[in-house]
Enzyme design. Structure first.
Site, mmCIF file in Angstrom:
data_model
loop_
_atom_site.group_PDB
_atom_site.id
_atom_site.type_symbol
_atom_site.label_atom_id
_atom_site.label_comp_id
_atom_site.label_asym_id
_atom_site.label_seq_id
_atom_site.Cartn_x
_atom_site.Cartn_y
_atom_site.Cartn_z
ATOM 1 N N GLY A 187 0.938 -1.399 -0.284
ATOM 2 C CA GLY A 187 0.143 -0.634 -0.365
ATOM 3 C C GLY A 187 1.024 0.711 -0.150
ATOM 4 N N ARG A 192 1.278 -4.205 12.430
ATOM 5 C CA ARG A 192 0.624 -4.436 13.876
ATOM 6 C C ARG A 192 1.152 -6.130 14.056
ATOM 7 N NH1 ARG A 192 -0.565 -0.118 13.475
ATOM 8 N NH2 ARG A 192 -2.437 0.893 13.637
ATOM 9 N N GLU A 241 1.356 -3.731 23.506
ATOM 10 C CA GLU A 241 2.360 -3.005 23.417
ATOM 11 C C GLU A 241 2.528 -2.073 25.433
ATOM 12 O OE1 GLU A 241 2.990 -2.494 18.709
ATOM 13 O OE2 GLU A 241 1.658 -1.057 19.739
ATOM 14 N N HIS A 274 6.614 1.370 19.090
ATOM 15 C CA HIS A 274 5.434 1.846 17.866
ATOM 16 C C HIS A 274 6.009 3.421 17.668
ATOM 17 C CE1 HIS A 274 1.072 1.123 16.447
ATOM 18 N NE2 HIS A 274 2.304 1.529 15.865
#
Length: 349
Positions: free
Chosen positions: A181, A265, A294, A313
Site C-alpha cells: 500500500g 501490527r 504494547e 511503536h
C-alpha cells in the site's frame, strides 16, 4: 461578581471576557481522551485544537454524561484513545464523525459506527513517509547489528574490537514487502536506492509502471516471497485475514540468514513462533516496531534476546508527521460538521 473578578485577572473588560467564554461554549464539542499525560492528545496541539473545538475530556464526559453528551459532535482518537464501544455511542446522540490519527483502524468497529450513522476519517498520507523511514531504519539496524555494536562500543568490559564481528549486506539483497500500500510502496522506493531486489505480496498487483519505477516483482503466493527474500518487511494492515500471518510454518520457509521487520501490527506475527525461530536459528534476526501487547511484559523472553531490535511503536513519531495528522483530523471534522465531503473518509467495504 465572579465574572467581573475573572475578567479583571485576565486584563480584559467584562464584556470581552463574556464574549470569549460564550464563544468557547459555541464551539462544537469534541471528545478527547485527555489533554495531557501519556494517554492524552499531543500537548503541542491543544492550543490549535481549541481554536476550532470545545475539547471535552473523557473524565469530564463521564462525570456529566447527560449535559455533555448532546454537545459532542466528534471524537478525536489519538494513539488509539478513547476507546469506542456501543455504550459510549449511545451516550453521544449528536456524534457525526470519528477522526482517527494514523492509518490503522483495527481498534475501531467500523460496522458498529456505521450502524449509528457515524463517519470515520483517518490520516494515511501523514504517516506513510515516516513509517517507511522507520522500516528502513530497522532493516539497516538489524542487518548491521547497530544496537549490539553500540553496546559493545560502550561496554566497560570491551578492550578491543574483533575484526570478525560481522553483519549482513543490505546493498543488492532481496527485500520481500508484505503489503504494497502507501507505506509498502514508499519502503520500495527507499530500498531501490540501496539497489535491493524487491519482491512484494499484496491483495492485487500494482500497475506495471509503478512496479517498474521501483523494480518490484509481484509474488502471488506469500510462500514464494518468504523463500526468496533476505529481508521480509510486514507493512500490511491487521484484519481477520492477516491475523497471525507469520507463524511457525512461514518462519520455516524463510532463509536461516533472513531478517524479519514488522512495521504493521504486532498481531500479524505469532510471537511464540518468532521467539522459537530466533532462539533456534530458524531465522537470523528480527526488528519490530510493533508487538502485542504494547509494551510487552517486562519479563517477556523476547526482551532477553540479542538478535532482536524492539522500538515502542514510533513509526509515525516525528513532529512533522504528528502535526500533519492533527491538521488532517481537524480538516475532516470541520468538513463533516459543515456537511462537506470528508477528506480521507474511510468507507466500509
Amino acid at each position: 461578581m465572579n465574572r467581573i473578578n475573572l475578567a479583571s485577572q485576565t486584563c480584559v473588560s467584562p464584556e470581552l471576557f463574556h464574549a470569549k467564554v460564550m464563544g468557547e461554549q459555541d464551539l462544537p464539542g469534541v471528545l478527547v481522551s485527555a489533554l495531557e499525560g501519556p494517554a492524552g492528545v499531543c500537548e503541542e496541539h491543544v492550543g490549535d485544537l481549541q481554536k476550532h473545538f470545545r475539547l471535552i475530556t473523557m473524565q469530564e464526559f463521564m462525570g456529566n454524561k447527560t449535559q455533555l453528551g448532546p454537545k459532542i459532535h466528534a471524537v478525536y482518537i489519538w494513539g488509539g484513545k478513547p476507546a469506542i464501544d456501543r455504550e459510549l455511542l449511545q451516550g453521544l446522540p449528536a456524534l457525526k464523525i470519528v477522526a482517527n490519527s494514523g492509518a490503522g483502524l483495527d481498534h475501531l468497529d467500523l460496522k458498529l459506527l456505521a450502524s449509528f450513522g457515524v463517519k470515520v476519517a483517518n490520516t494515511p498520507w501523514a504517516v506513510s513517509s515516516p513509517t517507511a523511514d522507520m522500516g528502513m531504519a530497522l532493516l539497516l539496524a538489524a542487518a548491521r547489528r547497530v544496537v549490539e555494536g553500540h553496546q559493545l562500543a560502550i561496554s566497560p568490559d570491551t578492550e578491543k574490537f574483533s575484526t570478525n564481528w560481522l553483519g549482513q549486506e543490505v546493498t543488492g539483497a532481496t527485500l520481500g514487502i508484505v503489503g504494497m500500500g502507501r507505506i509498502g510502496y514508499k519502503v520500495a522506493q527507499r530500498a531501490r536506492a540501496f539497489d535491493m531486489k524487491i519482491l512484494y505480496h499484496n491483495r492485487k498487483c500494482r500497475k506495471l509502471e509503478e512496479e517498474e519505477a521501483v523494480g518490484a516483482t509481484y509474488c502471488e503466493r506469500l510462500d514464494d516471497l518468504l523463500q526468496r527474500s533476505d529481508f521480509v518487511m510486514l507493512a500490511v494492515s491487521l484484519t481477520p485475514q492477516t491475523h497471525g500471518l507469520i507463524g511457525r510454518r512461514e518462519l520455516r520457509l524463510m532463509k536461516p540468514t533472513a531478517i524479519l521487520v514488522n512495521i504493521g501490527r504486532g498481531l500479524l506475527v505469532d510471537q511464540d513462533a518468532l521467539l522459537e525461530a530466533l532462539q533456534t536459528g530458524v531465522i537470523k534476526a528480527a526488528a519490530l516496531d510493533v508487538t502485542h501487547p504494547e509494551p510487552l511484559p517486562r519479563d517477556h523472553p523476547l526482551l532477553k534476546l540479542k538478535n532482536i531490535i524492539l522500538t515502542p511503536h514510533i513509526g509515525s513519531a516525528t513532529h512533522q508527521a504528528r502535526l500533519q495528522m492533527m491538521e488532517n483530523m481537524v480538516e475532516s471534522i470541520r468538513a463533516s460538521l459543515d456537511g462537506l465531503p470528508i477528506p480521507n473518509e474511510v468507507l466500509l467495504k
